[in-house]
Enzyme design. Structure first.
Site, PDB file in Angstrom:
ATOM      1  N   ASP A   1       0.827  -1.208   0.000  1.00  9.60           N
ATOM      2  CA  ASP A   1       0.000   0.000   0.000  1.00  9.60           C
ATOM      3  C   ASP A   1       0.862   1.258   0.000  1.00  9.60           C
ATOM      4  OD1 ASP A   1       0.791  -0.829   2.588  1.00  9.60           O
ATOM      5  OD2 ASP A   1      -0.700   0.465   3.522  1.00  9.60           O
TER       6      ASP A   1
ATOM      7  N   GLU B   1      -0.659  -1.939   5.213  1.00 13.90           N
ATOM      8  CA  GLU B   1       0.239  -1.905   6.376  1.00 13.90           C
ATOM      9  C   GLU B   1       0.191  -0.552   7.060  1.00 13.90           C
ATOM     10  OE1 GLU B   1       3.489  -1.031   8.853  1.00 13.90           O
ATOM     11  OE2 GLU B   1       3.340  -0.104   6.863  1.00 13.90           O
ATOM     12  N   GLU B   2      -0.083   0.499   6.285  1.00  8.08           N
ATOM     13  CA  GLU B   2       0.034   1.862   6.804  1.00  8.08           C
ATOM     14  C   GLU B   2      -1.138   2.321   7.652  1.00  8.08           C
ATOM     15  OE1 GLU B   2       2.599   3.607   6.750  1.00  8.08           O
ATOM     16  OE2 GLU B   2       3.824   3.100   5.001  1.00  8.08           O
TER      17      GLU B   2
ATOM     18  N   HIS C   1       8.281   8.460   4.474  1.00  8.16           N
ATOM     19  CA  HIS C   1       7.070   9.286   4.551  1.00  8.16           C
ATOM     20  C   HIS C   1       7.341  10.743   4.153  1.00  8.16           C
ATOM     21  CE1 HIS C   1       4.494   6.415   7.240  1.00  8.16           C
ATOM     22  NE2 HIS C   1       5.382   5.746   6.520  1.00  8.16           N
TER      23      HIS C   1
END
Length: 398
Positions: free
Chosen positions: A88, A146-147, A371
């Site tokens: 993702d 996962e995020e 990020h």
């Protein structure tokens, strides 16, 4: 004699991996251009499934949402090894000036999941050519979401994705570590993550007549200050914990006392007992302060990912195996982090370890943190993850 043969086979496989660099870079850049958010990864899942089917693997789709697995069964019986990658992306605008920049506005692979997916696909392609040497089975797990808690790992496990698996492993790119290095470590390496939301209900009124009101902003401010004392005054100093307030919303005008306020925050811990204690302290503080000010409250508390615990024996084994891939001096200890990772769910179920592979070089473009809107990495790290996975599989199944 068998170990000599295995080493010869691995050198041949590693040469093959090096020669496939251009192909796997093209896969990674395609995925980078077409990112999808957590729980929305329909096209990415289809892309992965098509590749796995091309490699001749048995593919099972729609596991725990958009998750899928590829199954490679060797010519002989043996153990079952699972390897996992996440796929993702994040709600971040891609600010890089590169030909493979994201084509989806406001969505970007800013944590390297495109790289993890590519490296695992490449591992599946390579090992699919060596079925006759494999004594056992390999499960290639491609995990969505996962995020974003509650994440994809939990749902895949609930659908029995680990049935029959003996060991499970995962790798993550690391932009803080130079290319050619890897980090491995046993014990707790990433924190449990919880999220909480506090709603305060007071009584609104005129800013000039506070005696007629119950000021939710004042109450919220008291709560924020008091929550910061949980770690410093209620938790054993030898334990680790973080309590952070990230949102405080209240009010509509300068001369109106706000009747409601909303706080949102996160808790990070390693120990389950500390995790439980912090939650209890939050409830106690919020209840006590709101009651003292004659207000009411609601708390919505989400238990997110558990702490990630790398198993001792498997971590030591991987450290030794990766020393052959990177050299002993280039395999370093993994630092513990208060960040979170839902691979922790897999490690609650099966022995294994989670390691990191260096992805930065002297170019500033590879040194941005995960990020960050300009995040990128040295794509040679894809080869290093693949070689690491192949080395682990060879230990158990060749």
């Amino acid at each position: 004699m068998e170990s000599v043969t295995q080493e010869t086979d691995l050198q041949s496989i590693f040469t093959e991996i090096d020669n496939s660099f251009d192909e796997i870079v093209s896969w990674r850049r395609y995925l980078h251009q077409h990112p999808e958010l957590s729980f929305e990864e329909t096209e990415t899942a289809k892309y992965i499934a098509d590749k796995l089917e091309d490699f001749g693997l048995v593919v099972k789709k729609n596991i725990g949402g958009h998750g899928l697995i590829g199954i490679l069964t060797g010519a002989q019986a043996g153990k079952t090894i699972a390897l996992r990658a996440d796929f993702d992306a994040l709600p971040i605008e891609d600010e890089k000036n590169v030909p493979y920049k994201s084509l989806n506005p406001g969505v970007m692979h800013a944590c390297g999941h495109d790289g993890h997916t590519t490296a695992l696909l490449a591992t599946a392609q390579t090992l699919s050519k060596y079925r006759e040497k494999i004594k056992g089975k390999i499960i290639f797990i491609f995990q969505p979401a996962e995020e974003q808690p509650p994440g994809g790992a939990k749902f895949m496990i609930e659908e029995n994705v680990l049935d029959g698996v003996d060991y499970v492993f995962a790798a993550h790119l690391d932009s803080k570590v130079p290319i050619g290095k890897a980090s491995v470590g046993a014990g707790y390496k990433m924190a449990a993550v919880d999220k909480f939301e506090v709603k305060i209900q007071g009584i609104g009124g005129h800013g000039a007549r506070p005696q007629d009101s119950v000021d939710s902003i004042v109450i919220g401010s008291e709560i924020v200050n008091s929550l910061q004392k949980i770690v410093s005054r209620r938790i054993d100093p030898l334990e680790s914990a973080v309590v952070t307030i990230g949102v405080f919303h209240a009010g509509s005008a300068f001369n109106i006392i706000a009747d409601t306020a909303k706080l949102e925050g996160t808790v990070r811990t390693f120990s389950e007992s500390v995790r439980k204690q912090v939650k209890e302290e939050i409830y106690s503080i919020v209840e006590g302060i709101t009651k003292g000010f004659h207000a009411h409250f609601e708390i919505d508390y989400l238990h997110g990912y558990p702490a990630l615990y790398n198993h001792l024996e498997e971590s030591a084994l991987v450290q030794n195996l990766l020393s052959d891939v990177f050299s002993e001096e280039n395999v370093i200890d993994m630092d513990a982090s208060m960040g979170a990772e839902d691979f922790s769910y897999f490690l609650l179920e099966k022995p294994g370890t989670y390691f990191k592979v260096g992805s930065q070089n002297e170019d500033q473009n590879t040194q941005y943190p995960h990020h960050h809107p300009k995040f990128d990495f040295d794509e040679r790290a894809l080869l290093n993850i693949e070689k690491s996975f192949v080395k682990i599989v060879a230990h158990y199944l060749f």
